[in-house]
Design a protein around this motif. Structure first.
Motif, mmCIF file in Angstrom:
data_model
loop_
_atom_site.group_PDB
_atom_site.id
_atom_site.type_symbol
_atom_site.label_atom_id
_atom_site.label_comp_id
_atom_site.label_asym_id
_atom_site.label_seq_id
_atom_site.Cartn_x
_atom_site.Cartn_y
_atom_site.Cartn_z
ATOM 1 N N LEU A 66 8.774 34.357 5.939
ATOM 2 C CA LEU A 66 8.618 33.982 7.345
ATOM 3 C C LEU A 66 8.629 35.198 8.270
ATOM 4 O O LEU A 66 8.584 35.052 9.485
ATOM 5 C CB LEU A 66 9.734 33.018 7.753
ATOM 6 N N ASN A 67 8.750 36.407 7.695
ATOM 7 C CA ASN A 67 8.738 37.661 8.448
ATOM 8 C C ASN A 67 9.922 37.760 9.420
ATOM 9 O O ASN A 67 9.793 38.281 10.523
ATOM 10 C CB ASN A 67 7.410 37.844 9.178
ATOM 11 N N LEU A 68 11.075 37.265 8.996
ATOM 12 C CA LEU A 68 12.269 37.311 9.840
ATOM 13 C C LEU A 68 12.842 38.713 10.005
ATOM 14 O O LEU A 68 13.355 39.026 11.079
ATOM 15 C CB LEU A 68 13.341 36.371 9.291
ATOM 16 N N PRO A 69 12.770 39.607 8.990
ATOM 17 C CA PRO A 69 13.317 40.955 9.202
ATOM 18 C C PRO A 69 12.652 41.696 10.356
ATOM 19 O O PRO A 69 13.320 42.431 11.095
ATOM 20 C CB PRO A 69 13.055 41.660 7.862
ATOM 21 N N ALA A 70 11.366 41.497 10.551
ATOM 22 C CA ALA A 70 10.677 42.144 11.678
ATOM 23 C C ALA A 70 11.226 41.622 12.996
ATOM 24 O O ALA A 70 11.426 42.386 13.943
ATOM 25 C CB ALA A 70 9.175 41.886 11.584
ATOM 26 N N PHE A 71 11.487 40.331 13.063
ATOM 27 C CA PHE A 71 12.060 39.735 14.270
ATOM 28 C C PHE A 71 13.453 40.302 14.538
ATOM 29 O O PHE A 71 13.784 40.645 15.671
ATOM 30 C CB PHE A 71 12.125 38.209 14.119
ATOM 31 N N VAL A 72 14.261 40.407 13.480
ATOM 32 C CA VAL A 72 15.630 40.928 13.625
ATOM 33 C C VAL A 72 15.594 42.337 14.198
ATOM 34 O O VAL A 72 16.299 42.645 15.169
ATOM 35 C CB VAL A 72 16.366 40.896 12.269
ATOM 36 N N LEU A 73 14.772 43.190 13.617
ATOM 37 C CA LEU A 73 14.699 44.574 14.090
ATOM 38 C C LEU A 73 14.160 44.663 15.508
ATOM 39 O O LEU A 73 14.646 45.450 16.319
ATOM 40 C CB LEU A 73 13.834 45.398 13.144
ATOM 41 N N LYS A 74 13.164 43.854 15.814
ATOM 42 C CA LYS A 74 12.588 43.884 17.161
ATOM 43 C C LYS A 74 13.602 43.408 18.199
ATOM 44 O O LYS A 74 13.694 43.963 19.295
ATOM 45 C CB LYS A 74 11.333 43.004 17.187
ATOM 46 N N MET A 75 14.379 42.369 17.880
ATOM 47 C CA MET A 75 15.398 41.875 18.810
ATOM 48 C C MET A 75 16.484 42.925 19.034
ATOM 49 O O MET A 75 16.920 43.136 20.171
ATOM 50 C CB MET A 75 16.026 40.586 18.280
ATOM 51 N N ILE A 76 16.917 43.575 17.969
ATOM 52 C CA ILE A 76 17.956 44.594 18.110
ATOM 53 C C ILE A 76 17.416 45.781 18.898
ATOM 54 O O ILE A 76 18.117 46.361 19.724
ATOM 55 C CB ILE A 76 18.497 45.003 16.727
ATOM 56 N N ASP A 77 16.167 46.121 18.686
ATOM 57 C CA ASP A 77 15.555 47.241 19.401
ATOM 58 C C ASP A 77 15.329 46.923 20.877
ATOM 59 O O ASP A 77 15.576 47.768 21.737
ATOM 60 C CB ASP A 77 14.225 47.603 18.739
ATOM 61 N N ASP A 78 14.881 45.726 21.172
ATOM 62 C CA ASP A 78 14.508 45.385 22.549
ATOM 63 C C ASP A 78 15.637 44.780 23.377
ATOM 64 O O ASP A 78 15.707 45.011 24.580
ATOM 65 C CB ASP A 78 13.325 44.403 22.557
ATOM 66 N N CYS A 79 16.498 43.986 22.764
ATOM 67 C CA CYS A 79 17.442 43.164 23.536
ATOM 68 C C CYS A 79 18.890 43.643 23.498
ATOM 69 O O CYS A 79 19.697 43.157 24.283
ATOM 70 C CB CYS A 79 17.370 41.717 23.059
ATOM 71 N N TYR A 80 19.242 44.527 22.615
ATOM 72 C CA TYR A 80 20.618 45.012 22.540
ATOM 73 C C TYR A 80 20.770 46.236 23.434
ATOM 74 O O TYR A 80 19.840 47.025 23.582
ATOM 75 C CB TYR A 80 20.988 45.373 21.103
ATOM 76 N N GLN A 85 23.399 49.112 19.978
ATOM 77 C CA GLN A 85 22.473 49.723 19.027
ATOM 78 C C GLN A 85 23.135 50.853 18.257
ATOM 79 O O GLN A 85 22.928 51.001 17.045
ATOM 80 C CB GLN A 85 21.229 50.234 19.760
ATOM 81 N N GLU A 86 23.961 51.642 18.944
ATOM 82 C CA GLU A 86 24.693 52.708 18.261
ATOM 83 C C GLU A 86 25.688 52.135 17.258
ATOM 84 O O GLU A 86 25.836 52.656 16.149
ATOM 85 C CB GLU A 86 25.405 53.593 19.282
ATOM 86 N N ALA A 87 26.365 51.053 17.648
ATOM 87 C CA ALA A 87 27.293 50.393 16.727
ATOM 88 C C ALA A 87 26.534 49.819 15.529
ATOM 89 O O ALA A 87 27.006 49.875 14.390
ATOM 90 C CB ALA A 87 28.063 49.286 17.449
ATOM 91 N N PHE A 88 25.357 49.283 15.776
ATOM 92 C CA PHE A 88 24.522 48.740 14.706
ATOM 93 C C PHE A 88 24.146 49.829 13.705
ATOM 94 O O PHE A 88 24.269 49.650 12.487
ATOM 95 C CB PHE A 88 23.272 48.099 15.315
ATOM 96 N N LEU A 89 23.676 50.977 14.207
ATOM 97 C CA LEU A 89 23.271 52.068 13.326
ATOM 98 C C LEU A 89 24.462 52.649 12.566
ATOM 99 O O LEU A 89 24.357 52.957 11.377
ATOM 100 C CB LEU A 89 22.557 53.147 14.130
ATOM 101 N N ALA A 90 25.605 52.785 13.258
ATOM 102 C CA ALA A 90 26.810 53.282 12.579
ATOM 103 C C ALA A 90 27.265 52.291 11.515
ATOM 104 O O ALA A 90 27.676 52.685 10.412
ATOM 105 C CB ALA A 90 27.920 53.515 13.597
ATOM 106 N N GLY A 91 27.177 51.005 11.829
ATOM 107 C CA GLY A 91 27.552 49.978 10.861
ATOM 108 C C GLY A 91 26.617 49.951 9.664
ATOM 109 O O GLY A 91 27.050 49.722 8.531
ATOM 110 N N MET A 92 25.333 50.190 9.896
ATOM 111 C CA MET A 92 24.383 50.227 8.785
ATOM 112 C C MET A 92 24.701 51.394 7.859
ATOM 113 O O MET A 92 24.658 51.253 6.635
ATOM 114 C CB MET A 92 22.951 50.348 9.308
ATOM 115 N N ALA A 93 25.041 52.544 8.438
ATOM 116 C CA ALA A 93 25.406 53.705 7.619
ATOM 117 C C ALA A 93 26.680 53.422 6.821
ATOM 118 O O ALA A 93 26.758 53.743 5.631
ATOM 119 C CB ALA A 93 25.593 54.926 8.510
#
Length: 197
Positions: A66-80, A85-93
């Protein structure tokens, strides 16, 4: 054969040959162009596999289909916000490091059972600490954002995946039956059966 047709086909072939290398992304860049967060192809694959673990393919389409990962990344990029976003990137690491030390592999290379175990462990670690007042509802994920960036990453991906699925065209057309008006208008209902007073 007509010369115009030959020239049109030749232009299409040359244009396709020029554009094809940009679609392959062998240099490790992402397929989704993001403005505010910078992730590579491995991180994008990790998020896609997390989404697929949350909503796997069964008799219904999975998250990747359903191409949900693209939606997730776009929402985090545009709406957070920048802080989220910094917390997201630190959490991903932190998440990637935790998986690497525990399983000596990337999240994408793990079996489905191991992926589920990791995500269930993170979810269970969000439960209230001992001595805290027990509530009927689970604690709101946003309370953990400042305390643990890994929680920020986990809850952002999970919430946006669920939001993407429940607002997807497949879900809204195949699983939810929309009734435009609450109740039906019955023209032939006898007035004598109405209780007016």
């Amino acid at each position: 054969m007509d010369r115009r047709t030959v020239l049109k086909n030749l232009a299409l072939v040359i244009g396709g040959a020029v554009l094809l290398p940009s679609c392959l992304h062998p240099d490790g860049t992402t397929y989704i162009k993001l403005k505010h967060i910078d992730i590579d192809a491995d991180q994008e694959k990790t998020i896609a596999d997390m989404c697929e673990t949350f909503i796997p393919k069964t008799n219904t389409p999975g998250a990747k289909e359903l191409n949900l990962p693209a939606f997730v990344l776009k929402m985090i990029d545009d709406c957070y916000g920048k802080k989220d976003q910094e917390a997201f990137l630190a959490g991903m690491a932190k998440f990637t490091e935790m998986v690497k030390t525990k399983y000596n592999s990337s999240f994408s290379d793990l079996s489905v059972k191991d992926r589920e175990a990791i995500l269930t462990g993170i979810e269970n670690s969000a439960k209230p600490k001992e001595g805290a007042k027990a509530t009927a509802r689970r604690p709101r994920p946003q309370k953990h954002l400042e305390a643990d960036p890994q929680m920020a990453f986990y809850w952002a991906v999970k919430q946006q995946t669920i939001y993407a699925y429940t607002t997807s065209q497949y879900f809204m057309t195949k699983l939810v039956f929309y009734d435009m008006i609450p109740g039906r208008y019955n023209v032939h209902y006898p007035v004598s059966k109405l209780k007016l007073a």
